[in-house]
Design a protein around this motif. Structure first.
Motif, PDB file in Angstrom:
ATOM      1  N   LEU A   1     -56.310  88.920 -12.635  1.00 53.79           N
ATOM      2  CA  LEU A   1     -55.712  90.047 -11.914  1.00 53.79           C
ATOM      3  C   LEU A   1     -54.538  89.573 -11.047  1.00 53.79           C
ATOM      4  N   LEU A   2     -54.722  88.440 -10.353  1.00 48.53           N
ATOM      5  CA  LEU A   2     -53.630  87.870  -9.554  1.00 48.53           C
ATOM      6  C   LEU A   2     -52.414  87.595 -10.449  1.00 48.53           C
ATOM      7  N   GLY A   3     -52.667  86.957 -11.586  1.00 54.63           N
ATOM      8  CA  GLY A   3     -51.574  86.612 -12.496  1.00 54.63           C
ATOM      9  C   GLY A   3     -50.905  87.857 -13.072  1.00 54.63           C
ATOM     10  N   PHE A   4     -51.713  88.844 -13.395  1.00 53.82           N
ATOM     11  CA  PHE A   4     -51.188  90.094 -13.969  1.00 53.82           C
ATOM     12  C   PHE A   4     -50.282  90.810 -12.963  1.00 53.82           C
ATOM     13  N   LEU A   5     -50.723  90.874 -11.725  1.00 56.97           N
ATOM     14  CA  LEU A   5     -49.915  91.524 -10.691  1.00 56.97           C
ATOM     15  C   LEU A   5     -48.614  90.749 -10.466  1.00 56.97           C
TER      16      LEU A   5
ATOM     17  N   PHE B   1     -45.409  91.762  -8.378  1.00 56.75           N
ATOM     18  CA  PHE B   1     -46.130  91.843  -7.107  1.00 56.75           C
ATOM     19  C   PHE B   1     -46.102  90.492  -6.396  1.00 56.75           C
ATOM     20  N   LYS B   2     -46.085  90.565  -5.079  1.00 58.38           N
ATOM     21  CA  LYS B   2     -46.274  89.397  -4.239  1.00 58.38           C
ATOM     22  C   LYS B   2     -47.739  89.449  -3.824  1.00 58.38           C
ATOM     23  N   THR B   3     -48.508  88.415  -4.143  1.00 56.55           N
ATOM     24  CA  THR B   3     -49.941  88.430  -3.857  1.00 56.55           C
ATOM     25  C   THR B   3     -50.243  87.652  -2.582  1.00 56.55           C
ATOM     26  N   TYR B   4     -51.024  88.283  -1.717  1.00 58.08           N
ATOM     27  CA  TYR B   4     -51.408  87.705  -0.425  1.00 58.08           C
ATOM     28  C   TYR B   4     -52.924  87.585  -0.329  1.00 58.08           C
ATOM     29  N   ILE B   5     -53.380  86.580   0.393  1.00 57.81           N
ATOM     30  CA  ILE B   5     -54.771  86.563   0.842  1.00 57.81           C
ATOM     31  C   ILE B   5     -54.798  87.117   2.257  1.00 57.81           C
ATOM     32  N   VAL B   6     -55.723  88.030   2.532  1.00 58.38           N
ATOM     33  CA  VAL B   6     -55.941  88.538   3.889  1.00 58.38           C
ATOM     34  C   VAL B   6     -57.445  88.424   4.123  1.00 58.38           C
TER      35      VAL B   6
ATOM     36  N   LEU C   1     -49.297  97.868  -1.393  1.00 56.40           N
ATOM     37  CA  LEU C   1     -49.505  98.890  -2.425  1.00 56.40           C
ATOM     38  C   LEU C   1     -50.933  98.853  -2.940  1.00 56.40           C
ATOM     39  N   ALA C   2     -51.539  97.665  -2.868  1.00 56.75           N
ATOM     40  CA  ALA C   2     -52.871  97.493  -3.439  1.00 56.75           C
ATOM     41  C   ALA C   2     -53.682  96.535  -2.578  1.00 56.75           C
ATOM     42  N   ALA C   3     -54.970  96.842  -2.424  1.00 51.65           N
ATOM     43  CA  ALA C   3     -55.852  95.990  -1.624  1.00 51.65           C
ATOM     44  C   ALA C   3     -57.175  95.786  -2.357  1.00 51.65           C
ATOM     45  N   PHE C   4     -57.712  94.551  -2.255  1.00 50.64           N
ATOM     46  CA  PHE C   4     -58.909  94.156  -2.973  1.00 50.64           C
ATOM     47  C   PHE C   4     -59.876  93.476  -2.010  1.00 50.64           C
TER      48      PHE C   4
ATOM     49  N   THR D   1     -44.602 100.421 -11.901  1.00 47.42           N
ATOM     50  CA  THR D   1     -43.541  99.552 -12.434  1.00 47.42           C
ATOM     51  C   THR D   1     -42.653 100.270 -13.448  1.00 47.42           C
ATOM     52  N   LYS D   2     -42.932 101.535 -13.709  1.00 47.10           N
ATOM     53  CA  LYS D   2     -42.141 102.252 -14.710  1.00 47.10           C
ATOM     54  C   LYS D   2     -40.858 102.801 -14.096  1.00 47.10           C
ATOM     55  N   GLU D   3     -39.739 102.187 -14.445  1.00 47.38           N
ATOM     56  CA  GLU D   3     -38.466 102.610 -13.860  1.00 47.38           C
ATOM     57  C   GLU D   3     -38.145 104.050 -14.230  1.00 47.38           C
ATOM     58  N   GLY D   4     -37.616 104.751 -13.256  1.00 48.36           N
ATOM     59  CA  GLY D   4     -37.248 106.143 -13.495  1.00 48.36           C
ATOM     60  C   GLY D   4     -38.384 107.114 -13.198  1.00 48.36           C
ATOM     61  N   SER D   5     -39.607 106.585 -13.153  1.00 47.38           N
ATOM     62  CA  SER D   5     -40.745 107.450 -12.854  1.00 47.38           C
ATOM     63  C   SER D   5     -40.777 107.764 -11.365  1.00 47.38           C
ATOM     64  N   PRO D   6     -41.307 108.938 -10.974  1.00 51.05           N
ATOM     65  CA  PRO D   6     -41.377 109.265  -9.533  1.00 51.05           C
ATOM     66  C   PRO D   6     -42.326 108.333  -8.779  1.00 51.05           C
ATOM     67  N   GLU D   7     -43.196 107.651  -9.504  1.00 51.27           N
ATOM     68  CA  GLU D   7     -44.144 106.742  -8.849  1.00 51.27           C
ATOM     69  C   GLU D   7     -43.643 105.295  -8.804  1.00 51.27           C
ATOM     70  N   TYR D   8     -42.437 105.086  -9.333  1.00 52.27           N
ATOM     71  CA  TYR D   8     -41.879 103.730  -9.381  1.00 52.27           C
ATOM     72  C   TYR D   8     -41.714 103.140  -7.976  1.00 52.27           C
ATOM     73  N   VAL D   9     -42.057 101.882  -7.834  1.00 51.11           N
ATOM     74  CA  VAL D   9     -41.899 101.165  -6.567  1.00 51.11           C
ATOM     75  C   VAL D   9     -41.072  99.905  -6.836  1.00 51.11           C
ATOM     76  N   PRO D  10     -39.988  99.695  -6.090  1.00 52.33           N
ATOM     77  CA  PRO D  10     -39.175  98.501  -6.336  1.00 52.33           C
ATOM     78  C   PRO D  10     -39.971  97.215  -6.065  1.00 52.33           C
ATOM     79  N   PRO D  11     -39.650  96.129  -6.790  1.00 51.15           N
ATOM     80  CA  PRO D  11     -40.420  94.883  -6.665  1.00 51.15           C
ATOM     81  C   PRO D  11     -40.604  94.405  -5.227  1.00 51.15           C
ATOM     82  N   ALA D  12     -39.576  94.551  -4.383  1.00 54.47           N
ATOM     83  CA  ALA D  12     -39.685  94.043  -3.009  1.00 54.47           C
ATOM     84  C   ALA D  12     -40.846  94.683  -2.248  1.00 54.47           C
ATOM     85  N   GLU D  13     -41.244  95.887  -2.668  1.00 53.71           N
ATOM     86  CA  GLU D  13     -42.320  96.587  -1.953  1.00 53.71           C
ATOM     87  C   GLU D  13     -43.680  96.453  -2.633  1.00 53.71           C
ATOM     88  N   ARG D  14     -43.722  95.658  -3.699  1.00 55.65           N
ATOM     89  CA  ARG D  14     -44.997  95.502  -4.408  1.00 55.65           C
ATOM     90  C   ARG D  14     -45.824  94.380  -3.781  1.00 55.65           C
ATOM     91  N   ILE D  15     -46.565  94.751  -2.753  1.00 53.66           N
ATOM     92  CA  ILE D  15     -47.398  93.799  -2.021  1.00 53.66           C
ATOM     93  C   ILE D  15     -48.857  94.081  -2.367  1.00 53.66           C
TER      94      ILE D  15
END
Lengths: 326, 326
Positions: free
Chosen positions: A168-172, A177-182, A251-254, A46-60
């Motif tokens: 964790l759901l709330g923090f993401l 992040f968009k949180t999904y149940i799978v 981006l993240a799986a639990f 989530t750190k803008e400008g960082s090489p690891e930054y991911v735009p919100p739309a891709e935060r799944i």
């Protein structure tokens, strides 16, 4: 009440430390590798400008349900629902008294009922999850949840969700992040209550499902639940479900079991910074302790390969201050 | 350029009226019943305290794609893609010279190629849409779109999206709606470009799809597109798709053909205030005029029953100031 007797001191201490706690988005997580890894991952992407930054739309972020977000022992909640429904529906099915898996359930012999494995499960699902409209099923699940109680904790099942995972759901979500149940569980079963309990809307719930049929009845359109499998959201079915329903690699799986292995594998094989996390049930006192040989939530391959893939293994007993929702 | 000669006056007039235009969220819609109905619907469901108020989480709007959001004549864009792919792939398939539907396509005889109807379409899809990974397909579609041009307008297909509908998508989103595509077209085909063109992310695109297979290749997980239909998102398949992927009945539905009939029916049969809208192609000069007997985008039943259901029928020629995106 708090200010009576000795506990007043503890209470005062709590009040003083409260602002610190309130600032901690993962307050129910003990300090340690698991918590630090989660915080560092979110900070990075989530750190803008960082090489690891991911735009919100891709935060799944994708979460398994049974054993990851809520208690799956001593039997899956959806199986408890099916058993109760069989008992209710038995009056209209006199033949069930002599026919497995119904006979076993009506006699309180679950092992006998489920002896045929997948066949028995299929028959139970057909009898309790199909032949009605999606709206009718939704109502039945909600009605059941009102009175059903967990056999060990004697609490409604929807209270037996893990407080650290809710945080964790709330923090993401607070971090875009968009949180999904799978989940391997039935999608319509989860949709009935997951929005209220987890804040996850129906369109962000992926699960196993049966086929549906659209028809007009009494001049009104309805959707009927058919006894035919449409999608099995388990094992390799999880990345398949993710692609079908989300169309973008998370981006993240639990998860918590080997049924989540491929979901974690698919997620963390993506480019850039990813997070994979396994909830390891290690707390026989506050919940359950099980892994490699459990019939429910078996976790064997995941434990063997977690470090190779860089997945965090949460030790429930050590990492979680509280287990169930406050 | 604008300030040369006589057009300067028109330009000045435009500049003066610009602030008014900027306030109009549906600036490309002429005043009339269609525009008024849309504005009134949104005002009703978003007015807090009103009995017709709907909370943002339930504001789901579903849009057909071909003929509703972009041009579907003289052939579906996805068919144009398939034809071009057959030409590219033909070098590795010498047998195609003698075998329909490939033979017809390679000879420029589309009618001959498609004479067997669904069988031909199935073979084309199998040859051009399956056997590769989802990532490879995504890249192929994007590469094709860079150079492909519409045969009548000589513009990239992604420019032939309807400006009034883009405004409608934006207007609904600005009012808390989640906008979805629910199309008979292939889901992976649309996902490749729809986020850029419509602002609709992959997870809000529902379409027809083939089955997927998860496997490990060279140590990395991949998803392979299989030649087996998974979901046909057309006619009654649209409300089924909506329930499968969204799990909640939409508040508003937008289509243009009888393939959208059940989606409109399901949507507007819901309780409370709903909106159903059909784009009627009436503009042979600026686009195409077709309805009851067209092979593409046939609209017959929808025209007959629109008033019974209270659906708006947009007259493209009369209602839209401009057709394609600015």
């Amino acid at each position: 009440m708090c200010f009576r007797n000795f506990s007043a001191i503890a209470c005062l201490a709590l009040m003083i430390s409260a602002p610190v706690c309130a600032d901690d988005p993962l307050a129910s997580w003990n300090d340690g590798t698991s918590k630090t890894s989660i915080l560092q991952f979110v900070a990075k992407v989530t750190k803008e400008g960082s090489p690891e930054y991911v735009p919100p739309a891709e935060r799944i972020a994708v979460f398994d349900n049974d054993g990851t977000l809520w208690c799956e022992q001593p039997i899956y909640v959806q199986l408890a629902f099916s058993i109760d429904r069989i008992r209710v529906l038995a009056a209209s099915h006199p033949d069930w008294k002599e026919k497995q898996p119904f006979k076993g359930i009506l006699q309180g012999n679950l092992i006998g009922a489920l002896a045929s494995g997948e066949t028995a499960i299929g028959e139970l699902i057909e009898a309790t999850h199909t032949g009605m409209t999606t709206d009718e099923f939704h109502t039945t699940v909600l009605e059941w949840l009102k009175t059903a109680r967990h056999p060990k904790f004697n609490r409604p099942y929807t209270e037996l969700v893990y407080q650290p995972m809710l945080e964790l759901l709330g923090f993401l979500r607070a971090n875009g992040f968009k949180t999904y149940i799978v989940s391997g569980g039935g999608v319509e079963f989860m949709r009935a209550w997951a929005e209220t309990v987890y804040g996850i809307p129906p369109e962000q719930i992926i699960g196993s499902s049966g086929k549906l049929k659209y028809e007009i009845r009494d001049g009104k359109p309805i959707l009927i639940k058919l006894p035919e499998l449409d999608h099995l959201d388990e094992g390799p079915g999880k990345p398949v479900g993710i692609q079908k329903f989300i169309g973008r690699r998370p981006l993240a799986a639990f998860g918590n079991s080997d049924g989540d292995f491929q979901m974690l594998e698919w997620t963390t094989a993506g480019a850039g910074t990813r997070l994979g996390l396994i909830v390891h049930h290690t707390d026989a006192e506050r919940e359950w302790a099980y892994d490699r040989v459990s019939h429910i939530g078996k976790l064997d391959k995941g434990l063997n390969e977690a470090s190779t893939h860089g997945w965090i293994v949460v030790d429930m007993k050590r990492d979680w201050k509280t287990i169930f929702r406050d």
